[in-house]
Design an enzyme around this catalytic site. Structure first.
Site, PDB file in Angstrom:
ATOM      1  N   GLU A 149       9.707 -12.277   3.250  1.00  0.00           N
ATOM      2  CA  GLU A 149       9.764 -11.799   4.639  1.00  0.00           C
ATOM      3  C   GLU A 149       8.339 -11.621   5.144  1.00  0.00           C
ATOM      4  OE1 GLU A 149       8.684  -8.592   5.432  1.00  0.00           O
ATOM      5  OE2 GLU A 149       8.346  -7.837   3.401  1.00  0.00           O
ATOM      6  N   ASN A 206      -0.706 -11.984   3.100  1.00  0.00           N
ATOM      7  CA  ASN A 206      -1.083 -10.590   3.327  1.00  0.00           C
ATOM      8  C   ASN A 206      -2.524 -10.318   2.880  1.00  0.00           C
ATOM      9  OD1 ASN A 206       1.165  -9.821   4.647  1.00  0.00           O
ATOM     10  ND2 ASN A 206       2.108  -8.701   2.960  1.00  0.00           N
ATOM     11  N   PHE A 247      -6.075 -10.177  14.289  1.00  0.00           N
ATOM     12  CA  PHE A 247      -6.521  -9.447  13.095  1.00  0.00           C
ATOM     13  C   PHE A 247      -8.035  -9.396  12.961  1.00  0.00           C
ATOM     14  CE2 PHE A 247      -2.935  -7.838  10.643  1.00  0.00           C
ATOM     15  CZ  PHE A 247      -1.939  -8.220  11.531  1.00  0.00           C
ATOM     16  N   CYS A 258       2.524  -2.665   3.049  1.00  0.00           N
ATOM     17  CA  CYS A 258       2.341  -4.015   2.491  1.00  0.00           C
ATOM     18  C   CYS A 258       0.914  -4.339   2.079  1.00  0.00           C
ATOM     19  CB  CYS A 258       2.827  -5.051   3.494  1.00  0.00           C
ATOM     20  SG  CYS A 258       4.601  -5.058   3.685  1.00  0.00           S
ATOM     21  N   LYS A 261      -0.595  -2.462  -1.002  1.00  0.00           N
ATOM     22  CA  LYS A 261       0.178  -2.744  -2.215  1.00  0.00           C
ATOM     23  C   LYS A 261      -0.007  -4.204  -2.654  1.00  0.00           C
ATOM     24  CE  LYS A 261       4.840  -2.781  -1.860  1.00  0.00           C
ATOM     25  NZ  LYS A 261       5.621  -3.847  -2.481  1.00  0.00           N
TER      26      LYS A 261
HETATM   27  C1  UDX Z   1       2.014  -6.540   7.544  1.00  0.00           C
HETATM   28  C2  UDX Z   1       2.034  -8.027   7.901  1.00  0.00           C
HETATM   29  O1  UDX Z   1       1.485  -8.210   9.208  1.00  0.00           O
HETATM   30  C3  UDX Z   1       3.439  -8.576   7.813  1.00  0.00           C
HETATM   31  O2  UDX Z   1       3.426  -9.972   8.064  1.00  0.00           O
HETATM   32  C4  UDX Z   1       3.978  -8.315   6.392  1.00  0.00           C
HETATM   33  O3  UDX Z   1       5.282  -8.793   6.234  1.00  0.00           O
HETATM   34  C5  UDX Z   1       3.921  -6.829   6.074  1.00  0.00           C
HETATM   35  O4  UDX Z   1       2.574  -6.345   6.247  1.00  0.00           O
HETATM   36  P1  UDX Z   1       2.595  -4.246   8.778  1.00  0.00           P
HETATM   37  O5  UDX Z   1       2.131  -3.579   7.535  1.00  0.00           O
HETATM   38  O6  UDX Z   1       3.871  -3.800   9.401  1.00  0.00           O
HETATM   39  O7  UDX Z   1       2.759  -5.823   8.529  1.00  0.00           O
HETATM   40  O8  UDX Z   1       1.451  -4.036   9.870  1.00  0.00           O
HETATM   41  P2  UDX Z   1       0.347  -4.884  10.619  1.00  0.00           P
HETATM   42  O9  UDX Z   1       0.663  -4.906  12.057  1.00  0.00           O
HETATM   43  O10 UDX Z   1       0.071  -6.169   9.980  1.00  0.00           O
HETATM   44  O11 UDX Z   1      -0.930  -3.913  10.435  1.00  0.00           O
HETATM   45  C6  UDX Z   1      -1.370  -3.509   9.153  1.00  0.00           C
HETATM   46  C7  UDX Z   1      -2.564  -2.605   9.245  1.00  0.00           C
HETATM   47  O12 UDX Z   1      -3.728  -3.330   9.633  1.00  0.00           O
HETATM   48  C8  UDX Z   1      -2.450  -1.456  10.243  1.00  0.00           C
HETATM   49  O13 UDX Z   1      -2.961  -0.281   9.652  1.00  0.00           O
HETATM   50  C9  UDX Z   1      -3.323  -1.881  11.400  1.00  0.00           C
HETATM   51  O14 UDX Z   1      -3.873  -0.789  12.092  1.00  0.00           O
HETATM   52  C10 UDX Z   1      -4.408  -2.672  10.684  1.00  0.00           C
HETATM   53  N1  UDX Z   1      -5.067  -3.690  11.515  1.00  0.00           N
HETATM   54  C11 UDX Z   1      -4.362  -4.754  11.977  1.00  0.00           C
HETATM   55  C12 UDX Z   1      -6.436  -3.590  11.801  1.00  0.00           C
HETATM   56  O15 UDX Z   1      -7.113  -2.627  11.394  1.00  0.00           O
HETATM   57  N2  UDX Z   1      -7.015  -4.568  12.557  1.00  0.00           N
HETATM   58  C13 UDX Z   1      -6.346  -5.642  13.016  1.00  0.00           C
HETATM   59  O16 UDX Z   1      -6.963  -6.494  13.667  1.00  0.00           O
HETATM   60  C14 UDX Z   1      -4.973  -5.742  12.728  1.00  0.00           C
END
Ligand code: UDX
Length: 430
Positions: A149, A206, A247, A258, A261
């Site tokens: 996923e 990831n 990102f 995610c 981990k």
């Molecule tokens: C992530 C992946 O995006 C997803 O595809 C996977 O299945 C699960 O892990 P998620 O953990 O829900 O999803 O959050 P995501 O929106 O990716 O953000 C993760 C972390 O990165 C957050 O703490 C966010 O604040 C941080 N982040 C994200 C940044 O610091 N900068 C960015 O540019 C993007």
């Protein structure tokens, strides 16, 4: 198709609800009786926009069921998803205990050929391991398929129904096609691979995204020393389609269930094969340091943080979720507390979870109203960029504060506007 889904966490529940919405008959199975009872009453135990509506609708239309009766669910389904947790064990590996338990239950109770679909994030080689295990228990034909996923919390329903890609890793073409049919209504390209590649795609994706974040955070720290602005730099980089804009937001590091981990697990998998993931290791180290950069900024503002009142806006690891796992706010609050600061923390949704994780933290209190929180505050740290905090009236906030210091740890506020209101605005990397 008749499907059952084992595990009613974020992944299982979203997958189950969405698959039923696509017209399949889905039974979600969990050992937690209370959770199943609640779901049968239409109560969704997690905060995920759009999920409760989807659950209620498909439950009412008799396509989505919840049960603790695993035997019945197994015997009535041709396709069985495993979406149970794979928490990190002490050595950093993904814990396979629950996946194995479910696989054994399926094998012991199988009454006809089945396809087991692994949705949990598992070490490379798990599909093979599970397939060998079930085949050693039952003579019914059982194939194991890996279907990782890519759901983000907060947009998980949309991510499932409008995915960028669907990856199906299978040994057997017929099983791959059967699972492919489930996703056909989404109209997206499906990538068919080996199970090992599918498992690796999840970790590599990831880890790559986490690396992108740590990379821009390192650049941000250098921007501060050299007079560049990381937001402008990220924009300039992102315009190159080979790099891409997403990102590249510098901030207080990444959290969640995610990235931390999976970054740890990938290193562990490499070690188990006598390899070292140097870049992934650096990603993890940079992130650990980045989480407390906002506190370092405050240390430079005050001779001591002892007794200072610091407001922390936003606690969840990102907006639109109540998930506090590995949230940067936790490290920020712990560091502030250690230095004797008084912390006033606010989050629209995650307060209850935050209270559990931060129980016993000295000097910490919670507030609901940002304007009340700002009263006599020495500084504010914006840790999570909830919409609620983007539209605050900073003229009003400033009037309440003792000193107008704002650490904008997600680079969301307009520096000029805040400076115009007399704030000392400190972003990350600008
Ligand atoms: C992530 C992946 O995006 C997803 O595809 C996977 O299945 C699960 O892990 P998620 O953990 O829900 O999803 O959050 P995501 O929106 O990716 O953000 C993760 C972390 O990165 C957050 O703490 C966010 O604040 C941080 N982040 C994200 C940044 O610091 N900068 C960015 O540019 C993007």
């Amino acid at each position: 198709m008749e499907i059952s889904v084992f595990g009613t966490g974020y992944v299982g529940l979203v997958a189950g609800a969405c698959l039923s919405d696509l017209g399949n008959t889905v039974t979600c199975v969990d050992i937690d009786e209370k959770k199943i009872e609640a779901l049968n009453r239409g109560n969704v135990p997690i905060y995920e926009p759009g999920l409760e509506e989807l659950v209620k609708k498909n439950h009412a239309e008799k396509r989505l069921f919840f049960t603790t009766n695993s035997v019945e669910a197994i015997q009535n389904s041709r396709i069985i998803f495993i979406a149970v947790g794979t928490p990190q064990d002490e050595a950093g590996r993904a814990e396979l205990k629950y996946v194995i338990q479910v696989a054994q239950t399926i094998a012991k109770n199988a009454n006809s050929p089945k396809i087991i679909v692994d949705k949990s994030t598992v070490p490379i080689g798990t599909a093979k391991k599970v397939q060998d295990l079930v085949r050693s228990i039952t003579s019914h034909e059982i194939d194991v398929v890996s279907n990782p996923e890519f759901l983000r919390e907060g947009t998980a329903v949309r991510d499932f129904l409008e995915p960028d890609r669907v990856v199906i890793g299978a040994y057997n073409e017929k099983s791959a096609d059967t699972i492919g049919l489930l996703y056909k209504p989404l109209g997206k390209e499906i990538l068919f691979t080996s199970p090992e590649s599918a498992e690796m795609i999840k970790y590599a994706s990831n880890a790559f995204l986490a690396t992108k974040i740590s990379f821009i955070n390192e650049i941000a720290n250098l921007c501060e020393k050299t007079g560049a602005d990381v937001c402008e730099v990220a924009m300039g980089m992102g315009l190159d389609p080979r790099i891409g804009k997403q990102f590249l937001n510098a901030g207080a590091g990444y959290g969640g269930s995610c990235f931390p981990k999976d970054v740890a697990a990938l290193q562990r998998i490499a070690q188990d094969h006598d390899l070292e993931m140097k870049i992934v290791h650096a990603t993890q180290q940079v992130n650990a340091g980045q989480k407390i950069v906002p506190v370092e900024k405050l240390r430079r503002e005050f001779a001591s943080l002892a007794g200072k009142k610091i407001v922390v806006l936003g606690l969840a690891f990102k907006p639109n979720t109540d998930d506090m796992r590995e949230a940067s706010s936790v490290e920020i609050i712990r560091a502030l507390s250690k230095e004797g600061a008084r912390i006033c923390a606010i989050d629209p949704i995650a307060e209850e979870n935050a209270k559990k994780i931060l129980a016993g933290t000295k000097g910490l209190e919670f507030e609901k109203d940002p304007y009340k929180a700002a009263k006599n505050a020495d500084a504010i740290i914006l840790a999570t960029e909830w919409n609620e905090f983007l539209e605050l009236d900073f003229a009003r906030i400033g009037k309440e504060m003792k000193s107008k210091i704002l650490v904008d740890a997600r680079n969301v506020y307009d520096k000029k506007t805040l400076m115009g209101l007399g704030f000392k605005h400190q972003g990350i990397g600008r």
